[in-house]
Design a protein around this motif. Structure first.
Motif, PDB file in Angstrom:
ATOM      1  N   THR A 296       0.835  -1.206   0.000  1.00 30.08           N
ATOM      2  CA  THR A 296       0.000   0.000   0.000  1.00 30.08           C
ATOM      3  C   THR A 296       0.864   1.249   0.000  1.00 30.08           C
ATOM      4  OG1 THR A 296      -1.733  -1.170   1.241  1.00 30.08           O
ATOM      5  CG2 THR A 296      -1.821   1.247   1.240  1.00 30.08           C
ATOM      6  N   MET A 297       1.856   1.285   0.897  1.00 29.88           N
ATOM      7  CA  MET A 297       2.713   2.464   1.012  1.00 29.88           C
ATOM      8  C   MET A 297       3.560   2.652  -0.242  1.00 29.88           C
ATOM      9  SD  MET A 297       3.821   2.584   5.054  1.00 29.88           S
ATOM     10  CE  MET A 297       4.581   0.959   5.132  1.00 29.88           C
ATOM     11  N   LYS A 298       4.053   1.561  -0.801  1.00 25.57           N
ATOM     12  CA  LYS A 298       4.848   1.647  -2.026  1.00 25.57           C
ATOM     13  C   LYS A 298       4.009   2.205  -3.172  1.00 25.57           C
ATOM     14  CE  LYS A 298       7.570  -1.165  -5.258  1.00 25.57           C
ATOM     15  NZ  LYS A 298       8.009  -2.547  -5.614  1.00 25.57           N
ATOM     16  N   PHE A 299       2.760   1.728  -3.282  1.00 24.72           N
ATOM     17  CA  PHE A 299       1.872   2.220  -4.342  1.00 24.72           C
ATOM     18  C   PHE A 299       1.508   3.679  -4.101  1.00 24.72           C
ATOM     19  CE2 PHE A 299      -2.186   2.785  -6.560  1.00 24.72           C
ATOM     20  CZ  PHE A 299      -1.871   2.282  -7.810  1.00 24.72           C
ATOM     21  N   ALA A 300       1.353   4.074  -2.841  1.00 28.94           N
ATOM     22  CA  ALA A 300       1.049   5.475  -2.517  1.00 28.94           C
ATOM     23  C   ALA A 300       2.178   6.394  -2.966  1.00 28.94           C
ATOM     24  CB  ALA A 300       0.793   5.619  -1.022  1.00 28.94           C
ATOM     25  N   VAL A 301       3.429   5.965  -2.720  1.00 28.04           N
ATOM     26  CA  VAL A 301       4.576   6.759  -3.163  1.00 28.04           C
ATOM     27  C   VAL A 301       4.599   6.845  -4.687  1.00 28.04           C
ATOM     28  CG1 VAL A 301       7.101   6.818  -3.289  1.00 28.04           C
ATOM     29  CG2 VAL A 301       5.980   6.309  -1.121  1.00 28.04           C
ATOM     30  N   GLN A 302       4.356   5.716  -5.333  1.00 32.05           N
ATOM     31  CA  GLN A 302       4.399   5.636  -6.795  1.00 32.05           C
ATOM     32  C   GLN A 302       3.311   6.480  -7.448  1.00 32.05           C
ATOM     33  OE1 GLN A 302       4.297   1.503  -8.194  1.00 32.05           O
ATOM     34  NE2 GLN A 302       2.745   2.111  -9.682  1.00 32.05           N
ATOM     35  N   SER A 303       2.123   6.526  -6.815  1.00 31.77           N
ATOM     36  CA  SER A 303       0.951   7.132  -7.458  1.00 31.77           C
ATOM     37  C   SER A 303       0.610   8.526  -6.941  1.00 31.77           C
ATOM     38  CB  SER A 303      -0.272   6.224  -7.255  1.00 31.77           C
ATOM     39  OG  SER A 303      -0.538   6.088  -5.862  1.00 31.77           O
ATOM     40  N   GLY A 304       1.189   8.886  -5.785  1.00 32.58           N
ATOM     41  CA  GLY A 304       0.869  10.186  -5.205  1.00 32.58           C
ATOM     42  C   GLY A 304      -0.340  10.187  -4.293  1.00 32.58           C
ATOM     43  N   VAL A 305      -0.909   9.025  -4.016  1.00 36.99           N
ATOM     44  CA  VAL A 305      -2.057   8.946  -3.108  1.00 36.99           C
ATOM     45  C   VAL A 305      -1.607   9.279  -1.681  1.00 36.99           C
ATOM     46  CG1 VAL A 305      -3.760   7.408  -2.055  1.00 36.99           C
ATOM     47  CG2 VAL A 305      -3.301   7.263  -4.519  1.00 36.99           C
ATOM     48  N   ARG A 306      -2.349  10.159  -1.026  1.00 35.87           N
ATOM     49  CA  ARG A 306      -2.051  10.520   0.361  1.00 35.87           C
ATOM     50  C   ARG A 306      -3.357  10.708   1.127  1.00 35.87           C
ATOM     51  NH1 ARG A 306       2.179   9.588  -1.626  1.00 35.87           N
ATOM     52  NH2 ARG A 306       4.207  10.624  -1.361  1.00 35.87           N
ATOM     53  N   ALA A 307      -3.321  10.353   2.400  1.00 36.42           N
ATOM     54  CA  ALA A 307      -4.449  10.687   3.263  1.00 36.42           C
ATOM     55  C   ALA A 307      -4.455  12.189   3.512  1.00 36.42           C
ATOM     56  CB  ALA A 307      -4.343   9.930   4.587  1.00 36.42           C
ATOM     57  N   ARG A 308      -5.626  12.766   3.571  1.00 38.97           N
ATOM     58  CA  ARG A 308      -5.759  14.161   3.991  1.00 38.97           C
ATOM     59  C   ARG A 308      -5.810  14.161   5.515  1.00 38.97           C
ATOM     60  NH1 ARG A 308      -9.935  17.255  -0.154  1.00 38.97           N
ATOM     61  NH2 ARG A 308      -8.708  16.955  -2.060  1.00 38.97           N
ATOM     62  N   ILE A 309      -4.811  14.744   6.131  1.00 33.40           N
ATOM     63  CA  ILE A 309      -4.658  14.611   7.581  1.00 33.40           C
ATOM     64  C   ILE A 309      -4.602  15.964   8.277  1.00 33.40           C
ATOM     65  CG2 ILE A 309      -3.486  12.378   7.418  1.00 33.40           C
ATOM     66  CD1 ILE A 309      -0.822  13.831   7.848  1.00 33.40           C
ATOM     67  N   GLN A 310      -4.984  15.936   9.554  1.00 31.30           N
ATOM     68  CA  GLN A 310      -4.747  17.036  10.472  1.00 31.30           C
ATOM     69  C   GLN A 310      -3.876  16.478  11.597  1.00 31.30           C
ATOM     70  OE1 GLN A 310      -9.320  17.864  10.339  1.00 31.30           O
ATOM     71  NE2 GLN A 310      -8.397  19.494  11.536  1.00 31.30           N
ATOM     72  N   GLU A 311      -2.802  17.168  11.897  1.00 32.35           N
ATOM     73  CA  GLU A 311      -1.873  16.688  12.914  1.00 32.35           C
ATOM     74  C   GLU A 311      -2.068  17.438  14.236  1.00 32.35           C
ATOM     75  OE1 GLU A 311       2.242  16.422  11.580  1.00 32.35           O
ATOM     76  OE2 GLU A 311       1.560  16.399   9.495  1.00 32.35           O
ATOM     77  N   LEU A 312      -2.003  16.682  15.320  1.00 31.58           N
ATOM     78  CA  LEU A 312      -1.994  17.243  16.668  1.00 31.58           C
ATOM     79  C   LEU A 312      -0.944  16.511  17.487  1.00 31.58           C
ATOM     80  CD1 LEU A 312      -5.759  17.744  17.717  1.00 31.58           C
ATOM     81  CD2 LEU A 312      -4.061  19.516  17.267  1.00 31.58           C
ATOM     82  N   PRO A 313      -0.316  17.169  18.462  1.00 29.89           N
ATOM     83  CA  PRO A 313       0.673  16.486  19.297  1.00 29.89           C
ATOM     84  C   PRO A 313       0.013  15.474  20.232  1.00 29.89           C
ATOM     85  CG  PRO A 313       0.310  18.721  20.091  1.00 29.89           C
ATOM     86  CD  PRO A 313      -0.431  18.597  18.795  1.00 29.89           C
ATOM     87  N   LEU A 314       0.801  14.509  20.683  1.00 38.18           N
ATOM     88  CA  LEU A 314       0.307  13.447  21.559  1.00 38.18           C
ATOM     89  C   LEU A 314      -0.428  14.014  22.772  1.00 38.18           C
ATOM     90  CD1 LEU A 314       0.228  10.386  22.234  1.00 38.18           C
ATOM     91  CD2 LEU A 314       2.418  10.700  23.416  1.00 38.18           C
ATOM     92  N   ALA A 315       0.045  15.128  23.293  1.00 41.51           N
ATOM     93  CA  ALA A 315      -0.580  15.742  24.468  1.00 41.51           C
ATOM     94  C   ALA A 315      -2.030  16.134  24.202  1.00 41.51           C
ATOM     95  CB  ALA A 315       0.225  16.958  24.920  1.00 41.51           C
ATOM     96  N   GLN A 316      -2.399  16.280  22.925  1.00 43.42           N
ATOM     97  CA  GLN A 316      -3.770  16.642  22.569  1.00 43.42           C
ATOM     98  C   GLN A 316      -4.525  15.447  21.982  1.00 43.42           C
ATOM     99  OE1 GLN A 316      -2.208  20.734  20.773  1.00 43.42           O
ATOM    100  NE2 GLN A 316      -4.448  20.689  20.771  1.00 43.42           N
ATOM    101  N   ALA A 317      -4.169  14.247  22.437  1.00 40.15           N
ATOM    102  CA  ALA A 317      -4.818  13.026  21.950  1.00 40.15           C
ATOM    103  C   ALA A 317      -6.324  13.046  22.179  1.00 40.15           C
ATOM    104  CB  ALA A 317      -4.200  11.798  22.623  1.00 40.15           C
ATOM    105  N   ALA A 318      -6.746  13.552  23.337  1.00 41.35           N
ATOM    106  CA  ALA A 318      -8.177  13.582  23.644  1.00 41.35           C
ATOM    107  C   ALA A 318      -8.929  14.446  22.634  1.00 41.35           C
ATOM    108  CB  ALA A 318      -8.396  14.085  25.062  1.00 41.35           C
ATOM    109  N   GLU A 319      -8.334  15.583  22.261  1.00 40.69           N
ATOM    110  CA  GLU A 319      -8.971  16.477  21.285  1.00 40.69           C
ATOM    111  C   GLU A 319      -9.029  15.821  19.909  1.00 40.69           C
ATOM    112  OE1 GLU A 319      -6.792  17.341  23.655  1.00 40.69           O
ATOM    113  OE2 GLU A 319      -6.745  19.508  23.971  1.00 40.69           O
ATOM    114  N   ALA A 320      -7.930  15.154  19.521  1.00 40.38           N
ATOM    115  CA  ALA A 320      -7.900  14.482  18.217  1.00 40.38           C
ATOM    116  C   ALA A 320      -8.928  13.363  18.162  1.00 40.38           C
ATOM    117  CB  ALA A 320      -6.502  13.931  17.955  1.00 40.38           C
ATOM    118  N   TYR A 321      -9.014  12.596  19.240  1.00 37.69           N
ATOM    119  CA  TYR A 321      -9.980  11.497  19.308  1.00 37.69           C
ATOM    120  C   TYR A 321     -11.410  12.032  19.214  1.00 37.69           C
ATOM    121  CZ  TYR A 321     -12.947   7.891  21.318  1.00 37.69           C
ATOM    122  OH  TYR A 321     -13.972   6.996  21.535  1.00 37.69           O
TER     123      TYR A 321
END
Length: 337
Positions: A296-321
């Motif tokens: 999956t990851m190899k094909f993602a690199v090859q094809s340009g497929v990426r998840a659309r993500i929002q990043e938060l630090p571990l300390a804000q796990a409750a907010e991300a969840y």
């Protein structure tokens, strides 16, 4: 004894709390991973709320893990300290049960899942079986790799296990955390891609993600709309809605396939008559092995497929969840360490 931070859920339905825990060295055939990123998956809701049998409390959620091997146990030969690896829903297999001896590792009778059988990835450190490890290719960051270990492999492997060939018409039901990846992978695999979702507001996103066609399930009969396009060989059902899945069956071509990856306990309202005459099939698809995650990851690199993500630090796990759990997240949340 060293210590690291990890998120604990004290009991079913309890809040997510960051705490200090002991860092132990990995046992035989295991490695310890310094976590760099961990995706927040919809299934985490079931773990946090005690929805699986035999859970141990306190529980650390997280099964979309990406990081670097920090320590290896005895017997681990194929990996080394410093390797970039991911661990997903497939958290290791025993290698000796009947299913493993058949080569069907995803159905290992002693299979393990992070956060269920050992502490998960909402943490600075995770110890996992070497059989669970997928190598992260160059060109994929830790935050990009994490969602591929569960959401990504589920839709990518689900699509490539079908009988559809490049040029065939394939529909993806739902344009959410799983579906937005399903649309991208379907397009990259050479399928004429149809996205199905509720409401006209998802149309532009679906087209931007690569869909050739968009069907608003609120605007009319979905099966009729699919047949209006000429019918589809496959429906990849990522939306966790049994009625919405059933509403697509009439849009399948003869010998078409409904691949179910959206998790819901509700029965599928489909009659045998709908299946028999056109010879269509309904198949449940369970994620993928560590090797499938690598593909999956190899094909993602090859094809340009990426998840659309929002990043938060571990300390804000409750907010991300909470953002994922309440549907306020835009596709996928990823915790970074």
């Amino acid at each position: 004894m060293a210590r690291h931070q990890a998120v604990h859920v004290a009991s079913a339905g309890a809040p997510l709390e960051l705490t200090d825990v002991e860092t132990t060295s990995p046992g035989r055939d295991h490695v310890r991973i310094a976590v760099a990123a961990c995706g927040v998956c919809g299934t985490d809701h079931a773990f946090v709320n005690g929805g699986f049998p035999g859970l141990s409390w306190p529980l650390t959620p997280g099964h979309e893990i990406a990081g670097t091997i920090a320590e290896i146990g005895d017997g681990v030969q194929e990996f080394a300290v410093g390797d970039r690896v991911a661990v997903g829903w497939f958290g290791g297999n025993c290698g000796h049960c009947t299913q493993c001896r058949k080569g069907d590792f995803i159905h290992c009778e002693n299979g393990q899942i992070p956060s269920w059988h050992y502490p998960g990835g909402y943490a600075e450190s995770v110890t996992a079986p070497a059989s669970a490890l997928a190598r992260i290719p160059e060109g994929l960051s830790f935050a990009e790799a994490a969602p591929m270990a569960c959401a990504g492999v589920t839709v990518f492997h689900g699509l490539r296990e079908t009988r559809a060939k490049p040029g065939d018409r394939v529909a993806v039901l739902g344009v959410g955390g799983l579906g937005h990846l399903g649309v991208q992978f379907a397009r990259a695999m050479g399928f004429e891609t149809v996205a199905i979702a509720r409401g006209a507001d998802k149309k532009q996103d679906a087209l931007d993600l690569g869909a050739h066609h968009y069907i608003d399930s609120r605007a009319g009969d979905v099966s009729e709309a699919l047949q209006g396009l000429g019918g589809v060989q496959v429906v990849l059902a990522t939306a966790a809605n049994s009625q919405a899945m059933a509403d697509t069956v009439g849009g399948l071509l003869p010998r078409g396939e409904l691949i179910v990856v959206g998790v819901t306990p509700d029965p599928l309202p489909v009659s045998p008559l709908q299946l028999i005459t056109p010879g269509v099939s309904i198949t449940g698809h369970p994620s993928g092995t560590a090797r499938d995650v690598e593909d999956t990851m190899k094909f993602a690199v090859q094809s340009g497929v990426r998840a659309r993500i929002q990043e938060l630090p571990l300390a804000q796990a409750a907010e991300a969840y909470t953002a994922m759990d309440t549907g306020k997240a835009r596709y996928r949340m990823v915790l970074t360490v």
